[in-house]
Design an enzyme around this catalytic site. Structure first.
Site, PDB file in Angstrom:
ATOM      1  CB  SER A 104      31.665  60.134  48.079  1.00 21.33           C
ATOM      2  OG  SER A 104      32.341  61.320  47.833  1.00 21.33           O
ATOM      3  CB  VAL A 105      31.239  59.014  42.809  1.00 18.34           C
ATOM      4  CG1 VAL A 105      30.965  59.253  41.330  1.00 18.34           C
ATOM      5  CG2 VAL A 105      32.734  58.808  43.063  1.00 18.34           C
ATOM      6  N   GLY A 126      45.446  47.063  39.030  1.00 21.11           N
ATOM      7  CA  GLY A 126      44.853  46.587  37.777  1.00 21.11           C
ATOM      8  C   GLY A 126      43.805  47.558  37.270  1.00 21.11           C
ATOM      9  CB  THR A 155      43.409  47.860  46.782  1.00 23.71           C
ATOM     10  OG1 THR A 155      44.159  46.695  47.190  1.00 23.71           O
ATOM     11  CG2 THR A 155      44.363  49.034  46.753  1.00 23.71           C
ATOM     12  CB  ILE A 156      42.438  45.049  51.617  1.00 22.90           C
ATOM     13  CG1 ILE A 156      42.899  43.840  50.798  1.00 22.90           C
ATOM     14  CG2 ILE A 156      40.922  45.105  51.720  1.00 22.90           C
ATOM     15  CD1 ILE A 156      42.637  42.503  51.489  1.00 22.90           C
ATOM     16  CG  ASP A 157      46.621  44.097  48.357  1.00 24.04           C
ATOM     17  OD1 ASP A 157      46.214  43.448  49.330  1.00 24.04           O
ATOM     18  OD2 ASP A 157      46.653  43.643  47.202  1.00 24.04           O
TER      19      ASP A 157
HETATM   20  O1  F6P Z   1      42.375  42.834  46.373  1.00 22.53           O
HETATM   21  C1  F6P Z   1      43.642  42.487  46.683  1.00 22.53           C
HETATM   22  C2  F6P Z   1      43.675  41.053  47.121  1.00 22.53           C
HETATM   23  O2  F6P Z   1      42.828  40.825  48.226  1.00 22.53           O
HETATM   24  C3  F6P Z   1      45.069  40.578  47.419  1.00 22.53           C
HETATM   25  O3  F6P Z   1      45.499  40.896  48.714  1.00 22.53           O
HETATM   26  C4  F6P Z   1      44.938  39.120  47.171  1.00 22.53           C
HETATM   27  O4  F6P Z   1      46.175  38.563  46.845  1.00 22.53           O
HETATM   28  C5  F6P Z   1      43.997  39.046  46.005  1.00 22.53           C
HETATM   29  O5  F6P Z   1      43.219  40.212  46.067  1.00 22.53           O
HETATM   30  C6  F6P Z   1      43.112  37.849  46.001  1.00 22.53           C
HETATM   31  O6  F6P Z   1      42.317  37.888  44.876  1.00 22.53           O
HETATM   32  P1  F6P Z   1      41.069  36.933  44.625  1.00 22.53           P
HETATM   33  O7  F6P Z   1      39.944  37.409  45.490  1.00 22.53           O
HETATM   34  O8  F6P Z   1      40.777  37.089  43.177  1.00 22.53           O
HETATM   35  O9  F6P Z   1      41.493  35.553  45.016  1.00 22.53           O
END
Ligand code: F6P
Length: 321
Positions: A24-25, A106, A128-130
C-alpha cells in the site's frame, strides 16, 4: 520542498499483513509520484545500508503473504548514539525525505528518536500481533494471530474433552495479554492469565478442585507468555490439586500465515494514510483506525499502555464457565 523519495521499513516481530502495508505504501506513493526505497532488516538494515528501490511491480502478489518481504530485525546498535548517527547519514546520503516505519512499540521508539532527536520525518504504521499500540483499535497482524491461536485451541479442546484433562495453553504476548484474552473468550477457556493483571492461582486451583467434585473434568487455561510459562503454571496446578495436566506452547506459528481480510484491509488503508501524512510534511505521527475511522496520534501517545477489555473478559469468563 515537495516529498520526492521516502523509505519504508519493517522492524521488530513480523506480523501477518505487513506485506499488504508495504504494498500500500509503495503503490499509493507511486500514484503521488513519490519514489519508495525499501529498507531491509529494519533499523539494522538502515545502519548497514541495505536499501533498494521498490516499484509498482515489486510489490505484486504479496498482499496475501505472511511475514515481510523487507525482512525484519531487532537492532541493538540503533539504540546507541553512534548507530543512530550512522542511520541518519544513510537517510541523508540517499536523499530520503521521510520514513514510514511499520512495527510495534520498539519500532515506534525508533521513529520517535529519528523524528524528535534527528529531525527525520517519520510516520508509524502499527504492525504487531500484540495489539498493544494506542490510538488504534487494532494493529496489523493481531486478527490473524488470534484466529491462528483460536484454531489451535479448538483442536486442543477436542482432546481435552475426550480425555477429560486440564490443559494449559501458552500464547504469545510478552507484555500484552491481548491474544490470550481473545482466544480465552472465543475458545471457551475456563481461565486466562495475562501480564497486565495479578492472578490468584490458588483461587483457580480451588475452583478446579470444586469443579472436579461436581464432575467437571476438563479445563483449558490460557496463559500469555508474559504472565508465566505454561510449564510452570501446569506444575503449580498439579502441585496444588494433585490432578494431571498437559501443556501446549503455540509459539511462533501465531506470527505466520495468510493474513485475514481484516489485517490486509487495515494495512491497505493505513499505508495510504501514512504516505499522505508524510507527503504533507507531517512527522512524529502514528496512523490507526478507531471505530472504522482513520485516526492519527503522536508516536509518543501510541507507545503508551493500552488495555483492551481485560476486566470485561475476566468477568465474562466467570459467567460462561
Ligand atoms: O512481535 C511481538 C512478539 O511476538 C511477542 O508477542 C513475543 O513476546 C515476542 O514478539 C517474541 O519475540 P521473538 O520472536 O524475538 O522471540
Amino acid at each position: 520542498m515537495a516529498t520526492r523519495r521516502i523509505g519504508v521499513l519493517t522492524s521488530g516481530g513480523d506480523a501477518p499483513g505487513m506485506n499488504a502495508a508495504i504494498r500500500s505504501v509503495v503503490r499509493s506513493a507511486s500514484h503521488a509520484n513519490i519514489e519508495v526505497m525499501g529498507i531491509f532488516r529494519g533499523y539494522a538494515g538502515l545502519i548497514n545500508e541495505e536499501l533498494k528501490v521498490l516499484d509498482h511491480h515489486s510489490v505484486s502478489n504479496i498482499i496475501g503473504r505472511g511475514g515481510t518481504i523487507l525482512k525484519t530485525a531487532r537492532s541493538l546498535e540503533f539504540l546507541t548514539e553512534e548507530g543512530q548517527r550512522r542511520a541518519v547519514e544513510i537517510v541523508r546520503k540517499y536523499q530520503i525525505d521521510g520514513l514510514i516505519v511499520i512495527g510495534g512499540n520498539g519500532t515506534y521508539g525508533g521513529g520517535i528518536v529519528l523524528s524528535k532527536k534527528w529531525g527525520i520525518p517519520c510516520i508509524g504504521i502499527p504492525g504487531t500481533i500484540d495489539n498493544d499500540i494506542n490510538g488504534t483499535d487494532s494493529t496489523i497482524g493481531s486478527d490473524t494471530a488470534v484466529n491462528t491461536a483460536l484454531e489451535a485451541i479448538d483442536k486442543i479442546r477436542d482432546t481435552v474433552t475426550s480425555m477429560e484433562r486440564i490443559f494449559v495453553v501458552e500464547v504469545m504476548g510478552r507484555d500484552s495479554g491481548y491474544i490470550a484474552l481473545q482466544v480465552a473468550l472465543g475458545g471457551g477457556a475456563e481461565d486466562v492469565l495475562v501480564p497486565e493483571r495479578k492472578f490468584d492461582i490458588v483461587r483457580m486451583c480451588h475452583d478446579i478442585v470444586e469443579g472436579n467434585i461436581r464432575g467437571k473434568v476438563s479445563w483449558i487455561v490460557v496463559v500469555a507468555e508474559g504472565a508465566g510459562s505454561a510449564e510452570s503454571v501446569a506444575k503449580q496446578i498439579t502441585d496444588l490439586t494433585s490432578l494431571e495436566t498437559r501443556v501446549a506452547v503455540l509459539g511462533h506459528v501465531q506470527r505466520g500465515g495468510v493474513p485475514t481480510a481484516k489485517d490486509r484491509n487495515l494495512a491497505s488503508l493505513l499505508g495510504i494514510e501514512a504516505v499522505r501524512l508524510l507527503s504533507e510534511g507531517q512527522s512524529g505521527k502514528a496512523v490507526g483506525i478507531i471505530s472504522d475511522k482513520i485516526n492519527v496520534v503522536d508516536l509518543e501517545f501510541a507507545v503508551t499502555r493500552k488495555e483492551s477489555q481485560i476486566d470485561t473478559i475476566y468477568e465474562a469468563l466467570k459467567k460462561l464457565t
